[in-house]
Write a protein that holds these residues in place. Structure first.
Motif, mmCIF file in Angstrom:
data_model
loop_
_atom_site.group_PDB
_atom_site.id
_atom_site.type_symbol
_atom_site.label_atom_id
_atom_site.label_comp_id
_atom_site.label_asym_id
_atom_site.label_seq_id
_atom_site.Cartn_x
_atom_site.Cartn_y
_atom_site.Cartn_z
ATOM 1 N N ASP A 1 -5.019 -4.041 -1.638
ATOM 2 C CA ASP A 1 -4.164 -3.791 -0.991
ATOM 3 C C ASP A 1 -3.256 -5.048 -2.290
ATOM 4 O O ASP A 1 -4.310 -5.758 -2.655
ATOM 5 C CB ASP A 1 -3.508 -4.360 0.048
ATOM 6 C CG ASP A 1 -1.986 -3.927 0.313
ATOM 7 O OD1 ASP A 1 -1.383 -3.821 -0.302
ATOM 8 O OD2 ASP A 1 -1.966 -4.559 1.447
ATOM 9 N N ASP A 2 -1.752 -5.981 -2.085
ATOM 10 C CA ASP A 2 -1.463 -6.747 -2.435
ATOM 11 C C ASP A 2 0.014 -7.047 -1.758
ATOM 12 O O ASP A 2 0.199 -8.256 -2.473
ATOM 13 C CB ASP A 2 -0.609 -6.170 -4.167
ATOM 14 C CG ASP A 2 -1.978 -6.011 -4.895
ATOM 15 O OD1 ASP A 2 -2.645 -6.479 -5.633
ATOM 16 O OD2 ASP A 2 -1.324 -4.739 -5.015
ATOM 17 N N LEU A 3 0.434 -6.229 -0.512
ATOM 18 C CA LEU A 3 1.441 -6.280 -0.020
ATOM 19 C C LEU A 3 1.210 -7.290 1.157
ATOM 20 O O LEU A 3 2.257 -7.763 1.478
ATOM 21 C CB LEU A 3 2.302 -5.005 -0.119
ATOM 22 C CG LEU A 3 2.407 -4.596 -1.095
ATOM 23 C CD1 LEU A 3 3.448 -2.321 -0.654
ATOM 24 C CD2 LEU A 3 3.107 -5.196 -1.836
ATOM 25 N N ALA A 4 0.757 -7.036 2.192
ATOM 26 C CA ALA A 4 0.088 -7.368 3.592
ATOM 27 C C ALA A 4 1.321 -6.887 4.109
ATOM 28 O O ALA A 4 1.456 -7.825 5.213
ATOM 29 C CB ALA A 4 -0.238 -8.758 2.802
ATOM 30 N N ASP A 5 1.925 -5.573 4.129
ATOM 31 C CA ASP A 5 2.880 -5.221 4.794
ATOM 32 C C ASP A 5 2.302 -4.214 5.803
ATOM 33 O O ASP A 5 3.421 -4.039 6.606
ATOM 34 C CB ASP A 5 4.178 -4.887 4.573
ATOM 35 C CG ASP A 5 3.400 -3.529 2.715
ATOM 36 O OD1 ASP A 5 2.548 -3.304 2.672
ATOM 37 O OD2 ASP A 5 4.393 -3.585 2.644
ATOM 38 N N ARG A 6 0.900 -3.891 5.993
ATOM 39 C CA ARG A 6 0.802 -2.416 6.841
ATOM 40 C C ARG A 6 -0.283 -2.714 7.879
ATOM 41 O O ARG A 6 -1.516 -3.349 6.658
ATOM 42 C CB ARG A 6 0.970 -1.315 6.000
ATOM 43 C CG ARG A 6 -0.016 -1.209 5.000
ATOM 44 C CD ARG A 6 1.225 -0.144 4.066
ATOM 45 N NE ARG A 6 0.011 0.337 3.266
ATOM 46 C CZ ARG A 6 -0.361 -0.803 1.841
ATOM 47 N NH1 ARG A 6 -0.168 -1.544 2.007
ATOM 48 N NH2 ARG A 6 -1.180 -0.611 1.190
ATOM 49 N N ARG A 7 -0.670 -2.506 8.496
ATOM 50 C CA ARG A 7 -2.312 -1.976 9.225
ATOM 51 C C ARG A 7 -3.776 -1.503 8.442
ATOM 52 O O ARG A 7 -2.552 -0.305 7.744
ATOM 53 C CB ARG A 7 -1.837 -1.672 10.701
ATOM 54 C CG ARG A 7 -1.137 -3.062 11.518
ATOM 55 C CD ARG A 7 -1.099 -2.049 12.644
ATOM 56 N NE ARG A 7 -1.859 -1.622 13.359
ATOM 57 C CZ ARG A 7 -2.177 -0.482 14.291
ATOM 58 N NH1 ARG A 7 -0.882 -0.420 14.918
ATOM 59 N NH2 ARG A 7 -3.419 -0.642 15.469
ATOM 60 N N HIS A 8 -4.643 -1.785 8.591
ATOM 61 C CA HIS A 8 -5.660 -0.689 8.093
ATOM 62 C C HIS A 8 -6.717 -1.377 9.386
ATOM 63 O O HIS A 8 -6.741 -1.206 10.173
ATOM 64 C CB HIS A 8 -5.897 -1.669 6.553
ATOM 65 C CG HIS A 8 -4.997 -1.748 5.977
ATOM 66 N ND1 HIS A 8 -4.880 0.116 4.731
ATOM 67 C CD2 HIS A 8 -3.968 -2.682 5.295
ATOM 68 C CE1 HIS A 8 -3.458 -0.924 3.837
ATOM 69 N NE2 HIS A 8 -3.051 -1.964 4.048
#
Length: 379
Positions: free
Chosen positions: A140-147
């Protein structure tokens, strides 16, 4: 070491090629250690399935849905992801198709590099598979959603594991920063020669332009037009690197013939590390190619081509490792920044600052992390 790995990643005219290219870099290393790698890709316009196959990997193609993602979209109380349209279907449909493929493959690891996918897709894919579910690496690059990842890689400058604290399980290991940049081994191979040459020959003679494999908005053409009226050395040589899927390729090729300096267009090069090492300055997108340029200490004028590149560009400028160009005032900013870099000491300083950030061994560190977690599972 892991024996089979599946990658879920896409390329398209909108997405670009960077996600697929960095996954290929990882797949090459895994294959060299005996792993069998498979790619799951949707057939968007500008997909790179044939390229993946020429690199020796199987591709499981997901057909493009002609009706678009809205038809039969799942009901959700959560807001739509910022890049949901990149998927070309709903996440639930994509998950169902991928789960069937993964049930046959039974991989040890699933690698997901896609801004349109989050924990909902990941949970749906991993639940109900026969046998043990694969471990999950998210890039990822964004750190904008859960995983629901076991391992997460964000190779961008300024990124910290803390940025994902509320987005991944406590057990997830986060690899953050360009220390883990996924670069092909040839960049590490050319690093010493590149840095040595720059320290003793700091002049602008070779300019490399690479604004992504697609460049759907023809920013390359805009840059060439702005360059054509700049005051540059008479012996300057310009190389423009483009992808085979670039829609403006023929137009750019025609445009280069009118440039005041020798200018060539090369397509789908397989020697980018050498070309970067021999260039004195680059004009390039502020995407994942930034880490290749940093490894080789290549001074760069960056262009932000997508919102997700803004953080990268800001961090590189803050570290004096690059300068940016404003597309809305391209002619003015290009002239200004070229003037800044006209002094040999400026090229040397930028080269040194960039080289400190990336050493070229990031791919090996990621492979070691995958291997160590696989061994933990066996114990």
């Amino acid at each position: 070491m892991v024996t089979r790995v599946a990658f879920r990643v896409d390329a398209s005219l909108e997405i670009g090629s960077g996600h697929v290219m960095r996954c290929l870099t990882l797949a090459d290393a895994l294959q060299a250690q005996g792993a069998e790698c498979h790619f799951i890709c949707r057939e968007h316009s500008g997909h790179l399935s044939k390229l993946i196959e020429t690199r020796g990997f199987a591709v499981h193609r997901l057909p493009l849905e002609r009706n678009g993602p809205e038809t039969g979209a799942e009901v959700s109380s959560e807001p739509e992801l910022a890049h949901a349209r990149w998927l070309g279907t709903t996440w639930a449909r994509d998950a169902a198709a991928c789960r069937a493929i993964l049930a046959e493959l039974a991989p040890a690891w699933l690698v997901v590099d896609h801004y349109a996918l989050d924990y909902r897709w990941e949970t749906a894919v991993l639940t109900g598979l026969p046998g043990a579910a694969p471990r999950l690496l998210v890039i990822d690059d964004l750190a904008d959603r859960r995983h629901v990842a076991d391992l997460l890689l964000d190779q961008n400058l300024g990124r910290q594991a803390e940025d994902y604290r509320d987005l991944v399980p406590e057990s997830c290991r986060v690899l953050a920063g360009p220390h883990y940049a996924l670069l092909r081994p040839e960049f590490r191979k050319w690093r010493e020669a590149s840095l040595s040459r720059r320290a003793r020959q700091p002049r602008l003679q070779r300019l490399l332009i690479n604004l992504g494999g697609v460049d759907k908005d023809n920013v390359t053409g805009q840059v060439l037009e702005a360059l054509s009226v700049c005051d540059l050395p008479g012996d300057l040589e310009i190389t423009v690197v483009m992808g085979a899927a670039a829609p403006w390729r023929e137009s750019v090729t025609t445009q280069t013939k009118e440039m005041p300096w020798f200018t060539e267009v090369v397509i789908n090069v397989n020697d980018m590390a050498r070309r970067m090492a021999e260039a004195d300055l680059a004009i390039g997108a502020a995407g994942s190619t930034s880490w290749e340029r940093c490894c080789l200490g290549l001074p760069t004028l960056m262009v932000v081509l997508a919102d997700n590149q803004r953080e990268i560009a800001h961090a590189l400028v803050e570290n004096d490792a690059s300068l940016t160009l404003d597309l809305s005032e391209l002619q003015a900013t290009l002239a200004t920044q070229l003037a800044v870099l006209s002094k040999p000491c400026a090229l040397i300083a930028m080269s040194q600052q960039a080289a400190v950030l990336v050493d070229g061994d990031g791919r090996d560190r990621v492979i070691m992390a995958l291997g160590s977690m696989s061994q933990e599972e066996l114990r």
